[in-house]
Design a protein around this motif. Structure first.
Motif, short mmCIF file in Angstrom:
data_model
loop_
_atom_site.label_atom_id
_atom_site.label_comp_id
_atom_site.label_asym_id
_atom_site.label_seq_id
_atom_site.Cartn_x
_atom_site.Cartn_y
_atom_site.Cartn_z
N SER A 142 -31.44 3.08 -37.88
CA SER A 142 -31.07 3.88 -39.05
C SER A 142 -29.57 3.86 -39.28
O SER A 142 -29.10 3.86 -40.42
N GLY B 188 -27.47 2.44 -42.56
CA GLY B 188 -26.41 3.17 -43.26
C GLY B 188 -25.12 2.37 -43.33
O GLY B 188 -24.45 2.35 -44.37
N HIS C 283 -34.33 12.52 -39.04
CA HIS C 283 -33.36 12.03 -38.05
C HIS C 283 -32.68 10.77 -38.59
O HIS C 283 -31.46 10.63 -38.56
N SER C 284 -33.50 9.89 -39.13
CA SER C 284 -32.94 8.67 -39.70
C SER C 284 -32.14 8.96 -40.97
O SER C 284 -31.16 8.26 -41.26
N SER D 13 -28.81 10.01 -39.63
CA SER D 13 -28.23 8.89 -38.89
C SER D 13 -27.74 7.82 -39.86
O SER D 13 -26.65 7.25 -39.69
N CYS D 14 -28.53 7.56 -40.88
CA CYS D 14 -28.16 6.58 -41.90
C CYS D 14 -26.92 7.06 -42.67
O CYS D 14 -26.00 6.28 -42.93
N ILE E 260 -24.61 8.99 -41.57
CA ILE E 260 -23.47 8.85 -40.67
C ILE E 260 -22.98 7.40 -40.68
O ILE E 260 -21.78 7.14 -40.77
N TYR F 266 -35.38 18.69 -37.08
CA TYR F 266 -35.64 17.34 -36.56
C TYR F 266 -34.36 16.51 -36.53
O TYR F 266 -34.20 15.64 -35.68
N GLU G 226 -29.93 16.74 -33.75
CA GLU G 226 -29.04 15.91 -32.94
C GLU G 226 -27.96 15.27 -33.80
O GLU G 226 -26.78 15.20 -33.42
N CYS G 227 -28.37 14.82 -34.97
CA CYS G 227 -27.43 14.13 -35.86
C CYS G 227 -26.44 15.10 -36.51
O CYS G 227 -25.36 14.69 -36.93
N TYR H 223 -23.65 15.16 -34.24
CA TYR H 223 -23.03 13.83 -34.27
C TYR H 223 -22.09 13.69 -35.46
O TYR H 223 -20.97 13.20 -35.34
N GLY I 112 -19.07 16.12 -34.94
CA GLY I 112 -18.22 15.64 -33.84
C GLY I 112 -17.44 14.40 -34.24
O GLY I 112 -16.30 14.22 -33.85
#
Lengths: 298, 389, 97
Positions: free
Chosen positions: A76, A80, B59-60, B63-64, B66, B86, B89-90, B93, B96
């Protein structure tokens, strides 16, 4: 005298000074692939060995643009980065991911499947050392049958891991991916050719490279490359490609070398008995019957 | 500027169109869905030039986003409830790594029991994730926040992601007449995103790296300081916004008739309007009632809250949240602000609206009546005290 | 090009970057202390075939003027080069104190 493979790839080093164990197969896979892809590769590495050994501020061991992703998020984040760079007008780059077996076949499989489904223009390389090595050798979905790990101990009742490896290569292929391949760092020129090929194809590319871990496999550090060759020679791994809806076998051993010799060289298999060995050989033969039937060879 | 009659979700999507994100990655979840549907339509009809990524999970999605932000792109995502959890975590991320992503969260109840309606237990559970958190009261504010959030997030003094919270259904699905600004106004207000925290082919970077005990705490301290630095940036941004769009916003909180108030109700989100109306009615009856609407839960308006509550006899916090075994999280935060400012004040906590349960004007009147009668402790509207009072 | 050792190895609070973004290929420590054995090239036997260069996990071998040379700052002494060498030009020797 020239080395034809060395001539094809960059003389620059993109992964250097890292803190991987001596003889680490994963680091060789990453190093070799980046020497193919060059300066404009943007590498994504999830939490795992290669990120842990390569990115400890201020010791930063990639000379190309590189980033750590979440453990589940290699694919993922690749998506991005690829979309973001394209949106910002960049055209000359390769988004490449390097994830281990656990990061790929277990926690990262959902994101990988999503990326293949979208056919995002990325290369995903799974360096498979057949267990969670960074956390100290725990079973992953790609740990082979019989292997001892710290969570599949070998004792009187259970002889290590009870399940065979997930077939990530064919799982990737089942998406109708433009290109998928298996490789081994024991056959480095073959791996390098596959990375070169992947770089020229648009859409999602998946390369699954066996990359032994001396620590987790229970071999000497200088055995990494030999054992990675032997796993192919004894038929427990194979070198193949998937493209244009069909499978091709790239390398066909005339006769298989001894499975027993391969296994007994490794601490993780030393406990296996004759029945376990028979199970492994039967499963290999079944796989090769499938390959003979469904893969072309040239 | 044009007037349109739109839902909160649709209005927010208009704000995102005006902000021109490079990359949108989102996964559908009720009641956020209409935002991503509208954005997809805008991409289809060519009025929005974004890469729209159909990710396979929340999550993706983050994440994507980011990854896109690390490529130097402006990235947007939207979620709600289970989806926010869900992607938790990201969240850490993104903050941070100081990636100035903007996310819309449709505030919704969290399972179990399953429930799709609005409360704020999803976003309030993520106060520690390092995101600026702002709560909109109405659709117009939501649209305006879509624009302001990018400017705040991307300000080099801040470089922190922003979560814009809209109460599920009550705000996301309620239709209002809203002003849609012109693109030229939005362009004048929101410059393109510039950063060095990105992939750079002329000056390659290693990003999102590890940092051991010798420096890790410095990164965390810097992130904390940057979040605090958002307070003046928010004020500057609202001034610039007013100059271009003519609408004024009151900063990290909105104090309503608190100057001479004896009893002040502190709340956030879409319920604030009813609280103000109730306060007005009570004032007609001679009760000096006031309302504080917290707009930003992070950075938390410590000094502003203490200043607005200083002269009161008692306060209550009305919130759609409960931290099991303790009290409402907003209440904890407000009490901390008072303690730090040395303000001794009787307080009570009212937990309401969980799982979309209605909070009526009568409920709010009762809170003021309780305060007058000396209430303290934690109360569940519709049930009573929790035994900790 | 490749990552290389830098002079500045420590960063004070004010020097630590705001974001987790920093110059690529920035090295502050070597790996030579990891070795218990070291590869030694025998130039007379080395034919410059570059197999050791290709297979080194750390990328510390280069062939210069037809002969392999090793960057001992970053060689970990794994011995893969000695195994891969077909002419026996790499000898593993005990690392002296």
């Amino acid at each position: 005298m020239g080395n034809p493979t060395a001539e094809r790839i960059s003389r620059d080093e993109y992964f250097y000074g890292h803190k991987a164990c001596a003889g680490c197969g994963g680091s060789l896979a990453v190093r070799a692939a980046l020497k193919v892809l060059g300066q404009n590769a943007v590498s994504v590495l999830p939490a795992g060995c290669m990120s842990a050994v390569g990115f400890n501020f201020p010791q930063l061991c990639f000379s190309n643009n590189s980033i750590i992703s979440t453990f589940a998020g290699t694919a993922s984040m690749l998506t991005g980065i690829e979309a973001g760079l394209r949106a910002k007008g960049h055209t000359d780059f390769t988004a490449v991911g390097f994830a281990g077996d656990g990061g790929t076949a277990d926690i990262g499989i959902q994101a990988l499947s999503g990326a293949i489904d979208r056919n995002d223009n990325i290369i995903y390389i799974c360096y498979d050392n057949e267990a969670y090595m960074n956390t100290g050798i725990q079973k992953s979905g790609l740990t082979p049958f019989g292997a001892r790990t710290t969570t599949t101990p070998a004792g009187e009742h259970i002889h290590g891991n009870l399940r065979p490896k997930k077939n990530m290569f064919e799982i990737a292929a089942a998406h109708g991916i433009p290109y998928a391949a298996t490789a081994s760092i024991g056959y480095l020129p073959d791996f390098i050719k596959k990375v070169e090929k992947a770089a020229k194809i648009r859409g999602t590319k998946y390369i699954h490279v066996i990359a032994p871990c001396p620590t987790g496999w229970g071999i000497a550090p200088d055995q990494t490359v030999e054992i990675a060759k032997e796993v192919v020679d004894c038929g427990l791994w194979y070198l193949a490609e998937y493209e244009n809806d069909s499978f091709t076998l790239n390398h066909k051993p005339k006769t298989f070398s001894s499975v027993e010799d391969y296994l007994k060289k490794q601490g993780r298999f030393r406990h296996l008995d004759a029945a376990d060995l028979e199970t492994i050989i039967q499963s290999r033969d079944k796989k090769w019957a499938f390959i003979e039937k469904n893969f072309s060879y040239r | 500027m044009s007037k349109r009659f739109l839902s909160g979700n649709e209005t927010f999507a208009e704000g995102i169109r005006l902000a021109k994100p490079d990359v949108i990655s989102a996964y559908p979840i009720t009641p956020q869905t209409i935002v991503v549907e509208r954005l997809s339509e805008m991409v289809e009809d060519g009025s929005l030039h974004s890469e729209f990524i159909h990710v396979e999970s929340e999550h993706s999605a983050l994440s994507c986003a980011i990854g896109a932000s690390a490529a130097g792109a402006r990235a947007f995502t939207a979620t709600s409830s289970q989806g926010l959890l869900y992607m938790a975590e990201c969240l850490y991320y993104a903050s941070g790594g100081r990636f100035p992503i903007v996310m819309m969260n449709a505030d919704r109840s969290t399972a179990l029991p399953w429930n799709i309606y609005g409360d704020q237990r999803d976003s309030l559970s993520q106060l520690d994730s390092g995101w600026i958190q702002v709560y909109a009261e109405n659709a117009q504010e939501a649209l305006d926040l879509a624009l302001m959030s990018w400017r705040i997030a991307e300000d080099s003094r801040v470089s922190t992601p922003v979560m814009v919270n809209l109460d599920g259904f009550v705000l996301t699905h309620t239709y209002e007449t809203v002003d849609i600004p012109e693109q030229a106004q939005a362009d004048a207000f929101l410059p393109p995103y510039e950063t060095e925290n990105r992939v750079d082919f002329d000056d390659p970077k290693n990003l999102a790296f590890s940092a051991g005990p010798d420096t890790n705490y410095i990164f965390k301290y810097n992130a904390h300081r940057a979040m605090l630095a958002a307070v003046p940036v928010i004020a500057e941004t609202e001034q610039a916004f007013a100059a271009i769009f003519g609408r004024r916003y009151p900063g990290v909180l909105e104090a309503y008739r608190t100057d001479d108030a004896d009893y002040v109700l502190v709340t956030l989100g879409s319920i604030a309007g009813l609280c103000r109306e109730t306060a007005d009615r009570l004032r007609e009856q001679g009760i000096r009632a006031g309302v504080i609407r917290i707009r930003y839960m992070r950075p938390f308006p410590h000094t502003e809250i203490a200043a607005a509550l200083k002269g009161a006899k008692a306060f209550a916090v009305l919130e759609k949240d409960i931290s099991f075994g303790s009290e409402g999280t907003v209440y904890t935060n407000v009490n901390s602000a008072l303690q730090k400012a040395g303000v001794q004040l009787r307080g009570a906590n009212y937990i309401g609206g969980l799982g979309g349960r209605n909070i009526s004007a009568g409920d709010i009147e009762q809170i003021f009546a309780d305060l007058e009668a000396g209430a303290d402790g934690v109360h569940f509207i519709g049930i009573g005290g929790d035994g900790n009072g | 090009m490749k990552p290389y050792l830098r002079e500045k190895t420590t960063f004070s609070a004010s020097e630590v970057p705001q974001a987790t973004a920093f110059e690529a290929g920035y090295l502050v420590s070597v790996n030579s202390g990891w070795r218990s054995i070291r590869p030694v090239i025998e130039p007379a036997r080395c034919i410059g075939c570059e197999q050791c260069y290709l297979y080194c996990p750390d990328g510390v071998i280069a062939v210069q003027n037809g002969k392999a040379v090793i960057d001992y700052d970053f060689c970990k002494g794994c011995g893969i080069c000695a195994k891969i060498c077909k002419t026996g030009a790499v000898r593993m020797e005990a690392e002296r104190e």
